[in-house]
Design an enzyme around this catalytic site. Structure first.
Site, PDB file in Angstrom:
ATOM      1  N   LYS A 146      17.634  -4.234  13.571  1.00 51.18           N
ATOM      2  CA  LYS A 146      17.717  -5.607  12.955  1.00 51.18           C
ATOM      3  C   LYS A 146      19.434  -6.031  12.879  1.00 51.18           C
ATOM      4  CE  LYS A 146      14.157  -4.531  10.231  1.00 51.18           C
ATOM      5  NZ  LYS A 146      13.870  -3.977   8.748  1.00 51.18           N
TER       6      LYS A 146
ATOM      7  N   LYS B 151      -5.575   4.157  15.203  1.00 56.83           N
ATOM      8  CA  LYS B 151      -5.660   5.399  14.164  1.00 56.83           C
ATOM      9  C   LYS B 151      -5.697   4.792  12.707  1.00 56.83           C
ATOM     10  CE  LYS B 151      -2.861   9.534  12.827  1.00 56.83           C
ATOM     11  NZ  LYS B 151      -2.330   9.573  11.526  1.00 56.83           N
TER      12      LYS B 151
ATOM     13  N   LYS C  77      -2.878   2.995   6.353  1.00 52.66           N
ATOM     14  CA  LYS C  77      -2.879   1.879   5.612  1.00 52.66           C
ATOM     15  C   LYS C  77      -1.742   0.914   5.968  1.00 52.66           C
ATOM     16  CE  LYS C  77      -0.025   2.774   1.983  1.00 52.66           C
ATOM     17  NZ  LYS C  77       0.910   2.502   1.052  1.00 52.66           N
TER      18      LYS C  77
END
Ligand code: TRP
Length: 334
Positions: free
Chosen positions: A118, A199, A202
């Site tokens: 970034k 997969k 979360k």
């Protein structure tokens, strides 16, 4: 009996992937090992900065593992923060932990690389908790003399670092003061696919919560992605994540029976989803009931964890006494 130890980071709700990938194998291991399992709440602090959220996650992990079958009589089950000896050992270990070793830890390296991509400074947003994470984890481990540390593949590097640090300390004092731990990765554990086929994780937002109420579980099962084959077409169970999920919950005989219905054609994806929901709910409903009862009684959970902490501290104090003595922190010794 050999000793197994693992830490559970309370950073989010448990999902089906956590259950089949970590909880279930760790509980199976606790039948064959003297098990010491703890909630790594100070590890979570690196990322969870909201106190209510941290408390909730800790209670959910405690209730979740108990609901899944952890027997707190058999397993020493405690919160990391209730064993302050951890932090003293971490301080001792710091003196034997090369800074370069921490530079190579993959969680830190990943953060530094993401920053680089970034165009940011490599250390932007990196706190010392993240940077020294493997040293604290080494303290968690080495305090309790485990032979085996069951972890996911992503954590094996940290366990190797704990072994390196222990070896450096033992070498300095020419004594096997700390047991050298080994990571145990359950090779046979299937990757649990999420709603989108990747997969279950979360961070992908594709998870099925382990204790989802029945209605929500049903809704989520209906959202599992399938291909566009019609009812009449023969379907390949081995190419279907719906079937991969079904396998987790069904007996071998049930799997064989459903696989032949897939292949025969005449069964639509809707029916296949109903079968998955039925099998999943049959397995999860009793756990969900126990979870709901446990989570409704935070004081009871607190007691379970406090009694685990007491047992854990007795072990931890012994390790610390041994080390303080050996390193020359204890005074009035000849
Ligand atoms: N780092 C582990 C994870 O993110 C959690 C953890 C903390 C742990 N301390 C540990 C695991 C000690 C095994 C042993 O999942």
């Amino acid at each position: 009996m050999k000793i197994a130890l693992t830490g559970i980071k309370p950073t989010g709700n448990l999902h089906i992937g956590n259950y089949f990938g970590a909880i279930k194998p760790a509980l199976e291991l606790s039948q064959r090992y003297t098990a010491r399992y703890f909630i790594a709440d100070y590890h979570a602090l690196n990322t969870v900065k909201d106190p209510a959220e941290l408390r909730r996650y800790v209670l959910e992990i405690a209730a979740g593992w108990l609901a899944a079958g952890l027997d707190p009589q058999r397993v020493v089950f405690y919160r990391q923060s209730s064993v302050p000896e951890t932090f003293e050992l971490a301080t001792i270990l710091m003196a034997f932990t090369a800074k370069g070793l921490m530079n190579r830890a993959h969680a830190y390296k990943a953060a530094a690389q993401a920053n680089g991509e970034k165009g940011l400074d490599a250390d932007a947003g990196v706190n010392m908790g993240l940077y020294t994470y493997p040293a604290l984890m080494a303290a968690d481990i080495l305090l309790f003399d485990p032979d085996a540390v069951p972890v996911g593949r992503d954590q094996t590097q940290h366990v190797e670092m704990a072994a390196d640090i222990a070896q450096a300390l033992n070498f300095n004092y020419k004594k096997p003061l700390l047991k050298i731990p080994e990571a145990v990765v359950q090779e046979s554990v299937a990757v649990v696919p999420g709603l989108d086929g990747r997969k279950m994780s979360k961070s992908y937002g594709n998870a099925i919560p382990l204790f989802a109420p029945e209605k929500q579980l049903r809704k989520l099962v209906m959202r599992v992605v399938t291909n566009s084959q019609g009812v009449g077409e023969s379907k390949d169970p081995d190419a279907s994540q719906l079937f991969a999920l079904y396998k987790l919950f069904a007996s071998e005989a049930e799997q064989a029976a459903l696989a032949s219905r897939y292949r025969a054609g005449g069964m639509g994806w809707g029916d296949a989803k109903e079968e998955l929901f039925y099998a999943a709910n049959r397995c999860l409903a009793p756990m969900r009931e126990r979870f709901d009862a446990l989570i409704a009684d935070p004081a009871g959970l607190g007691e379970v964890l406090a009694s685990g902490a007491e047992r854990a501290r007795a072990i931890a104090k012994e390790t610390l006494r041994r080390l303080r003595d050996a390193i020359g922190i204890t005074m009035n010794k000849e």
